[in-house]
Design a protein around this motif. Structure first.
Motif, PDB file in Angstrom:
ATOM      1  N   HIS A   1      -9.431  43.956  10.137  1.00 13.48           N
ATOM      2  CA  HIS A   1      -9.304  42.385  10.122  1.00 13.48           C
ATOM      3  C   HIS A   1      -8.048  42.500  11.146  1.00 13.48           C
ATOM      4  O   HIS A   1      -7.884  41.323  11.670  1.00 13.48           O
ATOM      5  CB  HIS A   1      -9.126  41.682   9.230  1.00 13.48           C
ATOM      6  N   ASP A   2      -7.451  43.500  11.341  1.00 13.32           N
ATOM      7  CA  ASP A   2      -5.968  43.453  11.910  1.00 13.32           C
ATOM      8  C   ASP A   2      -6.417  44.041  13.551  1.00 13.32           C
ATOM      9  O   ASP A   2      -6.480  45.047  13.953  1.00 13.32           O
ATOM     10  CB  ASP A   2      -5.145  44.624  11.284  1.00 13.32           C
ATOM     11  N   GLN A   3      -6.280  43.034  14.362  1.00 10.98           N
ATOM     12  CA  GLN A   3      -6.468  43.255  15.911  1.00 10.98           C
ATOM     13  C   GLN A   3      -5.494  44.299  16.534  1.00 10.98           C
ATOM     14  O   GLN A   3      -5.583  44.905  17.185  1.00 10.98           O
ATOM     15  CB  GLN A   3      -6.400  42.196  16.768  1.00 10.98           C
TER      16      GLN A   3
ATOM     17  N   ILE B   1     -13.763  48.825  20.606  1.00  7.73           N
ATOM     18  CA  ILE B   1     -13.731  47.734  19.374  1.00  7.73           C
ATOM     19  C   ILE B   1     -14.957  47.085  19.638  1.00  7.73           C
ATOM     20  O   ILE B   1     -15.552  46.514  20.604  1.00  7.73           O
ATOM     21  CB  ILE B   1     -12.235  46.928  19.801  1.00  7.73           C
TER      22      ILE B   1
ATOM     23  N   PHE C   1      -9.055  35.575  18.972  1.00  4.98           N
ATOM     24  CA  PHE C   1      -8.888  36.509  17.898  1.00  4.98           C
ATOM     25  C   PHE C   1      -7.992  37.716  18.105  1.00  4.98           C
ATOM     26  O   PHE C   1      -7.377  38.332  17.250  1.00  4.98           O
ATOM     27  CB  PHE C   1     -10.230  37.145  17.143  1.00  4.98           C
ATOM     28  N   VAL C   2      -8.049  38.135  19.536  1.00  4.52           N
ATOM     29  CA  VAL C   2      -7.402  39.339  19.937  1.00  4.52           C
ATOM     30  C   VAL C   2      -6.134  38.700  20.618  1.00  4.52           C
ATOM     31  O   VAL C   2      -6.367  37.948  21.711  1.00  4.52           O
ATOM     32  CB  VAL C   2      -8.163  40.154  20.827  1.00  4.52           C
TER      33      VAL C   2
ATOM     34  N   MET D   1      -6.387  47.686  18.280  1.00  4.70           N
ATOM     35  CA  MET D   1      -6.225  47.938  19.421  1.00  4.70           C
ATOM     36  C   MET D   1      -5.436  49.392  19.739  1.00  4.70           C
ATOM     37  O   MET D   1      -5.565  50.073  20.650  1.00  4.70           O
ATOM     38  CB  MET D   1      -5.143  46.690  19.990  1.00  4.70           C
TER      39      MET D   1
ATOM     40  N   LEU E   1     -13.983  45.058  14.238  1.00  2.00           N
ATOM     41  CA  LEU E   1     -13.178  44.179  14.038  1.00  2.00           C
ATOM     42  C   LEU E   1     -13.730  42.630  13.696  1.00  2.00           C
ATOM     43  O   LEU E   1     -14.391  42.334  14.607  1.00  2.00           O
ATOM     44  CB  LEU E   1     -12.112  44.191  15.241  1.00  2.00           C
TER      45      LEU E   1
ATOM     46  N   VAL F   1     -16.081  43.633  18.150  1.00  2.00           N
ATOM     47  CA  VAL F   1     -15.729  42.408  17.568  1.00  2.00           C
ATOM     48  C   VAL F   1     -16.744  41.798  16.963  1.00  2.00           C
ATOM     49  O   VAL F   1     -17.955  41.352  17.432  1.00  2.00           O
ATOM     50  CB  VAL F   1     -14.979  41.672  18.490  1.00  2.00           C
TER      51      VAL F   1
END
Lengths: 367, 364
Positions: free
Chosen positions: A194-196, A206, A235-236, A200, A37, A208
């Protein structure tokens, strides 16, 4: 020690002077769904392409099943790939598209049929197998493309933003299907996004990344609740975490946080230990919007007063922005809470939800 | 400031009817959002208001004046697009000033207006920079600034936030709402994102395939969607729609399927009583209005099977299989269950909506 199915050791990728991936150490375990991610340019796709053998490894080693694959061609690596673009054969039916990689391997007809039907069943495409791609919706095409990538046995399945072409609804549907497929078949998957929310929702762990550097590896809840640094914290999470510059001082058993327009004292052993690690007296206090309670009256000496500057109803929830000195603090509340612009409110949160970051290094001192 | 009125507006591209007989009004000072998926006709509608597309039939009025025959610059509208469309060779100041120069505003006034707008958007310190040296969010602010500097009666915005990353989108959305609060200029805003619509709008116009599905406040379109299309468009996850029949069992009214039977809630009784029973319907219930128990939870609880559980941080989304339908539920982040587990659902009675299975119209 058991080795992961995919292991990256001190891996670098350079394009001329640009260092796209810097000294990456990472492993994906047997049966694990690992998400890479990060924002664009973070090195996640380069990493995936090196695992696949589509990009040369500048430095370091990649192992699949204990065997170094640096010098191997993609087809020698026992991997399967699903890309963002569907790339179906237009003249073949959905069934034949899915069966294609099996036929190429000379698999018996009966076995081909069994496998195609099994995966079609899982992805809920059993009723469209006789159609040509042009008669399928984007979401259906994406499912066929998935089915084709996943129908043949492989040690590792590699996926690069496979859902990003789809609209929100299809994306959330396919997200569930993919997670089920992974759980049922115990597949080992490395998935770039790129989509948290996607990361999730689906991943076991994950990784990062930012600017070519691995920031943190952890389960979705670890990354959300214990971000290792400011980048990950930021970011998350949606709405994003509130970050407040503070001066930190210990007074007896209390830790005193002073920022623009507020001062709060907290008594908490973890926070005290974290505060002691600050390199100067300056820090950044992090608190997520859903961990702040909003009150109309001062409920305790530890609440922070501020003025409502914005109310955004989002249906299931609402986001209230409160001005505290020079800080705009976002609070996620129930949509039933009604506040007016300009109203004075008090914010309260528990020490258990507070993060403290070093201002210079960005490191989460509670981690 | 002015109101915008559309009367029976149609847009055809050859055979294709992109906008079918659309009528609505953006009141003076209102923030009106046109919401719909791609192909809904929302951008075509906006462009007809702006004068960038010809109106096939019908009328558009701005401030009481029919504008069908007027050029864009005669309509006193300012537009903000998805792509910022800044001049790369001009500074931020000159980018904002360019429409004023073109309109022949005196240099002294230009400077005052640009500075005023820059202050409002908090980009005063960027005025000397070139667009290439700005972040995406800053570029979008400059593009807002250029629209705001113009004297306009109406702002028209086409997905102005969709280029930005999640964090910036969030911030800019807040900024935009604050600005509208300060300026009070009538604004028509196009988006496919229900969050933007709910957060920004005074009223929302929901469009699909060129036709209006519903016009209402954010609370109305969320709580009382006019039909199953609107129900399915708003919310993440959207409203659950569960197929069943409204019928009478042992003397009491209920919604029943192979998978469950649910007493008709009191607010729906009158409506169901008026139907010819049994009748095919879909009941609608939002993911936030269902609670989940791990064991039977009384008469009105409904048994379902766990399909998948997705953690999102502060909460998780649980999907369960209920008969032929998948039902999504917002659950706390510490909820845990395995695929295939049995769970029991309780619906918040007063939140149940009922839709006709055929037409999709909301009945209750």
């Amino acid at each position: 020690m058991a080795m992961g199915v995919v292991v990256l050791q001190n891996v670098w990728k350079k394009y001329g002077d640009v260092e796209a991936v810097k000294n990456l150490n990472l492993e994906c375990k047997e049966g694990e769904f690992l998400a890479l991610l990060g924002p664009s340019g973070c090195g996640k796709s380069s990493t995936l392409r090196m695992i696949a053998g589509l990009e040369r490894i500048t430095l370091g080693s990649i192992f699949i099943d204990g065997r170094e694959v640096n010098a191997l061609e993609p087809r020698q690596r026992d991997i399967a790939m699903a890309f963002e673009a569907y790339a179906l054969y237009p003249h073949l039916t959905a069934y034949e598209n899915i069966a294609f990689p099996l036929r190429v391997r000379g698999m018996r007809e009966q076995e081909v049929d069994r496998r195609v039907r099994e995966i079609a069943d899982t992805l809920d495409i059993g009723n469209i197998l006789d159609r040509l791609p042009r008669h399928l919706s984007g979401g259906q095409q994406q499912r066929i493309s998935f089915a084709r990538a996943m129908v043949r046995p492989a040690r590792v399945y590699l996926m690069d933003e496979p859902l990003s072409h789809l609209d929100a609804k299809q994306r959330s549907q396919l997200r569930s299907e993919l997670k089920r497929l992974h759980r049922f078949k115990g597949l080992t998957i490395v998935f770039v996004t790129h989509d948290q929310i996607e990361a999730m929702a689906m991943a076991d762990r994950i990784a990062v990344m930012n600017l070519g550097v691995l920031q943190q590896v952890g389960t979705p809840l670890e990354v959300f609740n214990h971000p290792k640094n400011l980048f990950v914290a930021n970011f998350v999470g949606e709405p994003p975490i509130n970050l407040l510059s503070v001066t930190v001082r210990q007074e007896g058993q209390d830790i005193l946080f002073t920022g623009d327009g507020f001062m709060i004292a907290m008594r908490d052993g973890r926070l005290a230990a974290a505060a002691a690690k600050l390199s100067t007296s300056k820090g950044v206090l992090g608190i997520r919007p859903m961990h702040i309670a909003l009150h109309r009256e001062s409920v305790s000496p530890h609440s922070i007063p501020g003025n409502v500057t914005l109310y955004e109803g989002l249906g299931d929830t609402a986001v209230v922005t409160v001005q505290v000195g020079g800080n705009a603090v976002r609070v996620e509340t129930s949509p039933d809470v009604s506040v007016s612009i300009g109203e004075r409110v008090f914010l309260q949160f528990s020490a258990a939800h507070v993060h403290l970051f070093d201002q210079d290094t960005g490191e989460n001192l509670l981690h | 400031m002015a109101e915008v009125v559309l009367k029976n507006v149609v847009k055809r591209y050859g055979e294709l009817e992109a906008v079918s007989n659309v009528s609505f009004e953006c009141r003076n000072g209102e923030f009106l959002v046109l919401l719909g998926p791609s192909g809904a006709g929302k951008t075509s509608t906006l462009k007809m208001i702006a004068g960038l597309e010809k109106i096939t039939s019908g009328q558009v009025f701005i401030g009481g004046r029919e504008v069908n025959g007027l050029e864009p610059r005669q309509r006193r509208v300012a537009m903000v697009f998805e792509n910022y469309a800044l001049y790369p060779h001009l500074s931020v100041f000159d980018n904002i000033a360019s429409p004023l120069k073109a309109a022949g505003v005196a240099p002294g006034d230009i400077e005052a207006r640009v500075k005023h707008v820059a202050k409002m958007l908090q980009i005063e310190q960027l005025l000397d920079r070139r667009p290439a040296h700005l972040s995406g969010g800053q570029q979008q602010r400059v593009s807002f600034g250029r629209a705001l500097a113009k004297e306009a009666d109406v702002y028209l915005m086409d997905e102005p936030l969709s280029h930005l990353d999640a964090k910036l989108r969030h911030e800019t959305r807040g900024e935009l709402k604050r600005l509208h609060g300060e300026l009070g200029t009538s604004t028509i805003y196009v988006t496919h994102d229900f969050r933007e619509a709910l957060a920004l709008a005074d009223r929302v116009v929901v469009l699909d395939k060129g036709s209006i599905q519903q016009i209402g406040t954010p609370a109305e379109v969320y709580d009382q969607p006019a039909n199953d299309f609107v129900a399915d468009l708003i919310g993440e996850p959207p409203m659950n729609l569960i197929g069943c029949v409204a019928t009478q069992l042992d003397g009491s009214l209920c919604f029943a399927s192979d998978a469950f039977s649910l007493r008709v809630p009191s607010h729906a009784v009158d409506c169901v009583r008026g139907m010819t029973l049994p009748r095919q319907v879909r009941i609608g219930i939002r993911p936030t209005h269902i609670t989940v128990e791990l064991r039977p939870a009384g008469e009105d609880s409904v048994r379902a099977e766990v399909y998948v559980l997705e953690p999102l941080g502060a909460l998780s989304i649980l999907t369960v299989k209920l008969g032929a339908d998948l039902v999504k539920i917002r659950v706390p982040e510490d909820f845990s269950a395995e695929i295939g587990d049995q769970v029991w659902l309780r619906f918040a009675e007063e939140k149940i909506r009922v839709f006709d299975a055929e037409s999709g119209h909301r009945l209750v």
